[in-house]
Scaffold this active site. Structure first.
Site, mmCIF file in Angstrom:
data_model
loop_
_atom_site.group_PDB
_atom_site.id
_atom_site.type_symbol
_atom_site.label_atom_id
_atom_site.label_comp_id
_atom_site.label_asym_id
_atom_site.label_seq_id
_atom_site.Cartn_x
_atom_site.Cartn_y
_atom_site.Cartn_z
ATOM 1 N N SER A 12 0.835 -1.213 0.000
ATOM 2 C CA SER A 12 0.000 0.000 0.000
ATOM 3 C C SER A 12 0.867 1.260 0.000
ATOM 4 O O SER A 12 0.473 2.288 -0.553
ATOM 5 C CB SER A 12 -0.962 0.005 1.193
ATOM 6 N N ASN A 13 2.045 1.194 0.590
ATOM 7 C CA ASN A 13 2.926 2.371 0.571
ATOM 8 C C ASN A 13 3.589 2.564 -0.790
ATOM 9 O O ASN A 13 3.741 3.697 -1.248
ATOM 10 C CB ASN A 13 3.967 2.273 1.683
ATOM 11 N N MET A 92 10.642 -6.779 4.898
ATOM 12 C CA MET A 92 10.756 -7.330 6.241
ATOM 13 C C MET A 92 12.032 -8.150 6.457
ATOM 14 O O MET A 92 12.016 -9.186 7.097
ATOM 15 C CB MET A 92 9.507 -8.173 6.559
ATOM 16 N N ARG A 93 13.153 -7.652 5.948
ATOM 17 C CA ARG A 93 14.432 -8.323 6.177
ATOM 18 C C ARG A 93 15.442 -7.329 6.699
ATOM 19 O O ARG A 93 15.445 -6.169 6.286
ATOM 20 C CB ARG A 93 14.979 -8.919 4.878
ATOM 21 N N ILE A 95 18.827 -5.566 6.839
ATOM 22 C CA ILE A 95 19.833 -5.236 5.825
ATOM 23 C C ILE A 95 21.228 -5.355 6.448
ATOM 24 O O ILE A 95 21.473 -4.842 7.535
ATOM 25 C CB ILE A 95 19.606 -3.784 5.322
ATOM 26 N N ASN A 109 14.014 3.790 5.085
ATOM 27 C CA ASN A 109 13.060 2.793 5.556
ATOM 28 C C ASN A 109 11.856 3.481 6.186
ATOM 29 O O ASN A 109 11.993 4.544 6.793
ATOM 30 C CB ASN A 109 13.737 1.904 6.618
ATOM 31 N N HIS A 111 8.906 3.027 8.998
ATOM 32 C CA HIS A 111 8.607 2.213 10.183
ATOM 33 C C HIS A 111 7.325 2.723 10.845
ATOM 34 O O HIS A 111 7.150 3.929 11.005
ATOM 35 C CB HIS A 111 9.782 2.280 11.177
HETATM 36 C C1 GAR Z 1 4.032 -0.558 6.753
HETATM 37 O O1 GAR Z 1 3.154 -0.280 7.810
HETATM 38 C C2 GAR Z 1 5.467 -0.316 7.177
HETATM 39 O O2 GAR Z 1 5.619 0.725 8.098
HETATM 40 C C3 GAR Z 1 5.804 -1.639 7.831
HETATM 41 O O3 GAR Z 1 5.217 -2.602 6.979
HETATM 42 C C4 GAR Z 1 4.021 -2.051 6.442
HETATM 43 C C5 GAR Z 1 4.007 -2.328 4.959
HETATM 44 O O4 GAR Z 1 2.733 -2.106 4.428
HETATM 45 N N1 GAR Z 1 7.240 -1.828 7.918
HETATM 46 C C6 GAR Z 1 7.824 -2.379 8.961
HETATM 47 O O5 GAR Z 1 7.220 -2.812 9.924
HETATM 48 C C7 GAR Z 1 9.325 -2.461 8.842
HETATM 49 N N2 GAR Z 1 9.893 -2.803 10.111
HETATM 50 P P1 GAR Z 1 2.520 -2.067 2.865
HETATM 51 O O6 GAR Z 1 3.104 -3.354 2.277
HETATM 52 O O7 GAR Z 1 1.021 -2.009 2.703
HETATM 53 O O8 GAR Z 1 3.190 -0.842 2.349
#
Ligand code: GAR
Length: 197
Positions: A12-13, A92-93, A95, A109, A111
């Protein structure tokens, strides 16, 4: 400024970034490649919708970190795209140093908390459990310290007494969808013009 997006989830981002690009809100940034460590990730479907190359890169042999052969495959794919910015949007890995050295100072990144509060996994649930009155999201440069690099931008979200994990997640995501494209746009306007092709 060429941008490569890495993600493991629904994307979604990444979609918010691509929408901003289509609507002319991404400054001089242009997404040229989307990569995922999961073949079934929703983020890969954005490629066809927005006309951007999107592909799975095999992260093996490790389950949660990016090191060894999988890391080399990612580095090679990203290097070939000659990005001015690498955006981790739900990647979600963890780096590791070889990747960091290759794209030093050009990896950001997203968060889902106001760092330095609630680093690591399940940040939204951590915030809700803590009794804090607010949380939010952060965009930061990636360094060897997980969720610890210099902060570029943050957006705050109030936690109401009636909030559930679902309602708070929705609010944090909405804040992310606004914050991340605007951070990328401002970084692109600061980047040397040589990269703005
Ligand atoms: C987001 O909320 C992002 O902040 C989080 O994963 C989601 C991805 O959503 N990232 C982390 O937790 C990284 N540690 P998306 O796939 O819908 O963009």
């Amino acid at each position: 400024m060429r941008v490569v997006i890495l993600g493991s989830g629904r994307g979604s981002n990444a979609e918010a970034i691509l929408r901003a690009q289509v609507e002319g809100r991404l400054g001089r940034a242009r997404v040229t490649l989307i990569l995922s460590d999961r073949p079934d990730a929703g983020i890969l479907a954005l490629g066809g919708r927005f006309g951007v190359p999107a592909r799975f890169v095999d992260p093996a042999p490790f389950k949660t970190k990016l090191e060894g052969e999988g890391e080399a495959r990612f580095i090679e794919a990203i290097r070939a795209a000659r990005p001015g910015l690498v955006v981790l949007a739900g990647f979600m890995r963890v780096i590791k140093p070889a990747f960091l050295a290759e794209f030093s100072g050009r990896i950001i990144n997203l968060h889902p908390s106001l760092l330095p509060d609630f680093p690591g996994l399940d940040a939204i649930a951590q915030a809700l459990r803590s009794g804090a009155r607010s949380t939010g999201c952060t965009v930061h440069y990636v360094t060897a310290e997980v969720d610890g690099g210099p902060v570029i931008g943050r957006s705050e979200v109030r936690i109401e007494p009636a909030d559930t994990l679902e309602s708070l997640t929705e609010k944090v995501h909405a804040a992310e969808h606004a914050l991340l494209p605007s951070v990328i746009a401002s970084l692109s306007l600061r980047a040397p013009t040589a990269q703005a092709t």
